[in-house]
Design a protein around this motif. Structure first.
Motif, short mmCIF file in Angstrom:
data_model
loop_
_atom_site.label_atom_id
_atom_site.label_comp_id
_atom_site.label_asym_id
_atom_site.label_seq_id
_atom_site.Cartn_x
_atom_site.Cartn_y
_atom_site.Cartn_z
N ILE B 36 -7.62 -14.74 2.37
CA ILE B 36 -6.21 -14.44 2.41
C ILE B 36 -5.82 -13.31 1.32
N SER B 37 -6.32 -13.52 0.23
CA SER B 37 -5.86 -12.38 -0.73
C SER B 37 -6.22 -11.08 -0.31
N LEU B 38 -7.55 -11.07 0.23
CA LEU B 38 -7.71 -9.72 0.73
C LEU B 38 -6.54 -9.24 1.74
N PHE B 39 -6.45 -10.14 2.71
CA PHE B 39 -5.40 -9.54 3.72
C PHE B 39 -4.26 -9.47 3.13
N GLU B 40 -3.56 -10.21 2.11
CA GLU B 40 -2.61 -10.00 1.50
C GLU B 40 -2.52 -8.53 0.59
N VAL B 41 -3.50 -8.54 -0.22
CA VAL B 41 -3.46 -7.24 -1.07
C VAL B 41 -3.75 -5.91 -0.09
N SER B 42 -4.42 -6.11 0.73
CA SER B 42 -4.37 -5.11 1.75
C SER B 42 -3.24 -4.61 2.16
N ILE B 43 -2.49 -5.77 2.94
CA ILE B 43 -1.00 -5.44 3.48
C ILE B 43 -0.11 -4.71 2.55
N LEU B 160 -4.40 5.68 -4.73
CA LEU B 160 -4.04 4.33 -4.01
C LEU B 160 -4.74 4.02 -2.79
N GLU B 161 -5.06 5.27 -2.11
CA GLU B 161 -5.67 5.22 -0.83
C GLU B 161 -7.31 4.59 -1.04
N SER B 162 -7.86 5.24 -2.00
CA SER B 162 -9.28 4.89 -2.45
C SER B 162 -9.41 3.50 -2.95
N LEU B 163 -8.36 3.10 -3.58
CA LEU B 163 -8.10 1.68 -4.19
C LEU B 163 -8.30 0.70 -2.96
N THR B 164 -7.33 1.05 -2.11
CA THR B 164 -7.34 0.19 -1.05
C THR B 164 -8.50 0.20 -0.22
N GLN B 165 -9.31 1.14 -0.10
CA GLN B 165 -10.45 1.21 0.60
C GLN B 165 -11.46 0.32 -0.17
N ALA B 166 -11.45 0.43 -1.54
CA ALA B 166 -12.53 -0.20 -2.33
C ALA B 166 -12.32 -1.68 -2.46
N VAL B 167 -11.05 -2.09 -2.44
CA VAL B 167 -10.77 -3.52 -2.32
C VAL B 167 -11.28 -3.97 -0.88
N LEU B 168 -10.81 -3.54 0.13
CA LEU B 168 -11.24 -3.96 1.27
C LEU B 168 -12.90 -3.97 1.58
N ILE B 251 3.56 -5.43 -7.94
CA ILE B 251 3.10 -5.70 -6.69
C ILE B 251 3.85 -6.42 -5.65
N ARG B 252 4.07 -5.95 -4.66
CA ARG B 252 5.18 -6.62 -3.70
C ARG B 252 4.28 -7.25 -2.77
N PHE B 253 4.22 -8.64 -2.66
CA PHE B 253 3.67 -9.26 -1.41
C PHE B 253 4.50 -9.39 -0.17
N SER B 254 4.02 -9.12 0.87
CA SER B 254 4.71 -9.44 1.89
C SER B 254 5.38 -10.73 2.19
N LEU B 255 6.29 -10.93 2.34
CA LEU B 255 7.37 -12.12 2.19
C LEU B 255 6.90 -13.21 3.29
N SER B 256 6.98 -12.65 4.64
CA SER B 256 6.62 -13.44 5.57
C SER B 256 5.38 -14.02 5.25
N VAL B 257 4.29 -13.59 4.88
CA VAL B 257 3.14 -14.01 4.80
C VAL B 257 3.10 -15.10 3.77
N TYR B 258 3.89 -14.82 2.58
CA TYR B 258 3.95 -15.52 1.52
C TYR B 258 4.57 -17.09 1.85
N LYS B 259 5.46 -16.99 2.70
CA LYS B 259 6.42 -18.28 3.30
C LYS B 259 5.36 -19.05 4.21
N MET B 260 4.62 -18.53 4.81
CA MET B 260 3.68 -19.09 5.78
C MET B 260 2.15 -19.51 5.51
N LEU B 261 2.07 -19.09 4.10
CA LEU B 261 0.94 -18.77 3.50
C LEU B 261 -0.02 -20.26 3.67
#
Ligand SMILES: Nc1ncnc2c1ncn2[C@@H]1O[C@H](COP(=O)(O)OP(=O)(O)O)[C@@H](O)[C@H]1O
Ligand SMILES: [Mg+2]
Lengths: 252, 292
Positions: B36-43, B160-168, B251-261
């Protein structure tokens, strides 16, 4: 399910409820556990299956609840036959047959009540009905007082009485008992036989395998004698220990 | 009654195999936290990246001696490229105001005179927000007479682009390992439960119990492990959110995911447990029949 058949009269029905036609069983590469068996069992009868260890009694019984299927020939039980029966139908067949074993096969960590109730739970009956039937059965086998004890705490004789109650739970077409007294002392054995006789008088067909000839020698029931995977012909006589038993097969 | 029986069996199984069950629950929990955090951080990284790209501002600083008139001329020239979305000249005064807004100090108080150069703020059309084009644009514009320097935030974007990739990629790698471990551990508890109850299963079979009825307690056992793992992960994630939200507002988390988390996490846990054990139980039950 079927209505109450507890009061059906014995020996009034002519059709063979169970029929073996030229049945042979080979266990893997071991041939001839049963050889060309022909046999009919009638509704309401009490039948004894006699013979020494290894003669094929258990094999014959397992064919009836289709734990194994014949290598050749046909077994017919009520509306089912071994030639074309699906796994689902085998389950249905088994729900109409009560089986009692030498080693009881109770679920040891469950209570006496839950053991007897299990066939009814499997059938999906309602709680109230299950409670009612189970208590009545436990009362009949004189085990009601132990209803809430785990099965593991019972004596051997008590276990077998519980196992018989479980076999009777669905008011089965037939109760199959495979050496039910094999682990029991004289008194408990007599107790078990009396119970089975009582259920038979109320209309349940019984097929009991045993080599406890002492126990059954006074009984008037039909005897089927097996040896080496074959049924001995009627009127043949054989030696059993010191005792000489005259076979009284009626209508093999 | 049937359902009660099944549930009671399930809970008995869980209690009997509580040590291996705990191992499964923990693994499911950890895997879910990572998933889930992978999903969130990527988003969230992806969104930030997109925002940055959308809002990429190129700042063209003129030489100190140049005036707003010069800026208008250069603007016109740039507009002719046809790649520009919006262009705006920021006068010395406007730059001073921005300075005051951002740093809270009036530049005249500090320096007596305004040293800020005239600036042209350019936004490219989004399809030109590409590092290659940006580099070319910078080089070309810096060669124009009167232009001192061109700034844009491409370094950050690329990072940021390469960070996103590395995280993923690293997250996926860990996740794959965990999925294998999870599968193994769930199967193991199911196996132990089935074998511990092999007598009971054989007896139920002789009583004519159907496959589903025999197997359901073990399937539900897996589902319960998934449920507990999911609850653990949800609790962990919600705590992490609180902590992260307090510490790094950036770090902005997508709110919709947060609520349904918690719903998502727990459901995913249950589904994983359910399907892994459903796939496994038949195998072990079949083995018991074969042994008989
Ligand atoms: N699962 C089995 N695999 C191989 N042979 C078996 C198996 N079960 C029984 N047999 C053999 O089949 C014959 C009949 O056995 P069984 O039906 O158990 O006799 P009984 O119940 O009269 O003692 C014996 O020779 C026995 O060894
Ligand atoms: Mg036997």
């Amino acid at each position: 399910m079927q209505g109450s058949t507890r009061d059906r009269k014995p020996n009034t029905c002519d059709y063979a409820m169970i029929r073996f036609s030229q049945v042979t069983v080979n266990y893997g590469y071991v041939p001839g556990a049963l050889k060309d068996i022909n046999l009919q069992l009638h509704k309401g009868d009490f039948t004894l299956l006699l013979g020494p260890t290894g003669s094929g009694k258990s094999t014959l019984l397992r064919l009836i609840y289709m734990d194994i299927l014949p290598s050749a020939g046909l077994v017919t039980v009520d509306r089912w036959n071994s030639a074309r029966i699906s796994p689902r139908q085998i389950n249905l067949l088994r729900r109409n047959i009560g089986v009692v074993f030498q080693d009881f096969r109770l679920i040891e960590n469950m209570t006496v009540f839950d053991n007897v109730a299990l066939p009814l739970v499997i059938e999906g009956y309602r709680r109230k009905y299950i409670r009612q039937v189970t208590q009545a059965l436990l009362d009949e086998v004189n085990m009601l007082a132990a209803a809430d004890q785990p099965a593991s705490t019972l004596s051997l004789g008590e276990k077998q009485r519980v196992a018989i109650a479980r076999a009777m739970a669905k008011d089965p077409l037939i109760v199959i008992a495979d050496e039910p007294t094999g682990n029991l002392d004289r008194e408990a054995s007599q107790n078990v036989l009396n119970l089975l006789e009582r259920f038979n008088r109320h209309g349940t067909s019984i097929l009991m395998a045993t080599h406890d000839y002492e126990l059954i020698k006074e009984t008037p029931y039909r005897r089927i004698y097996m040896e080496n995977g074959e049924i001995r012909q009627p009127d043949s006589s054989i030696n059993v220990g010191k005792e000489r038993i005259i076979m009284m097969n009626r209508d093999v | 009654m049937k359902l009660r029986f099944v549930l009671r069996q399930t809970l008995n199984n869980l209690w009997r195999e509580r040590t291996p069950a705990t191992a499964s629950v923990l693994t499911i929990g950890i895997a879910l936290v990572i998933l889930i955090s992978l999903f969130e951080v990527s988003i969230s990284l992806y969104r930030n990246l997109n925002d940055l790209k959308q809002n990429m501002v190129i700042e063209v600083y003129l030489e100190a001696s140049r005036t707003e008139n010069d800026a208008a001329g250069i603007s016109a020239q740039l507009s002719d490229y046809g790649t520009i979305e919006r262009i705006r000249v920021i006068s010395k005064e406007a730059a001073a105001e921005i300075f005051e807004k951002e740093f809270g100090e009036n530049i005249y108080d500090i320096l007596k005179e305004n040293p800020l150069p005239v600036m042209i703020e350019v936004r490219l059309q989004s399809e030109y927000n590409h590092p290659d084009y940006l580099a070319l644009f910078k080089k070309q514009v810096e060669a124009l007479p009167g232009v001192d320097e061109v700034h844009y935030r491409h370094v950050l974007v690329e990072k940021l682009e390469s960070l996103t990739q590395a995280v993923l990629i690293s997250g996926l790698a860990v996740l794959i390992v965990l999925v294998f471990a999870m599968n193994l551990l769930i199967r193991n508890t199911i196996k132990l439960s089935v074998y511990a109850r092999r007598d009971q299963i054989a007896i139920m079979k002789i009583l004519g119990a159907g496959n589903l009825f025999i197997r359901l307690p073990y399937i539900l056992e897996g589902a319960f492990e998934g449920l507990f793992g999911g609850m653990m992960a949800a609790a962990g994630l919600i705590l992490a959110h609180k902590f992260i939200a307090d510490s790094f507002e950036a770090i902005r988390f997508s709110l919709s995911v947060y609520k349904m988390l918690w719903i998502v996490t727990i459901s995913v846990g249950i589904l994983i447990g359910f399907f892994v054990s459903a796939a496994a139980v038949g195998h072990f039950v079949q083995k018991i029949y074969a042994k008989k």
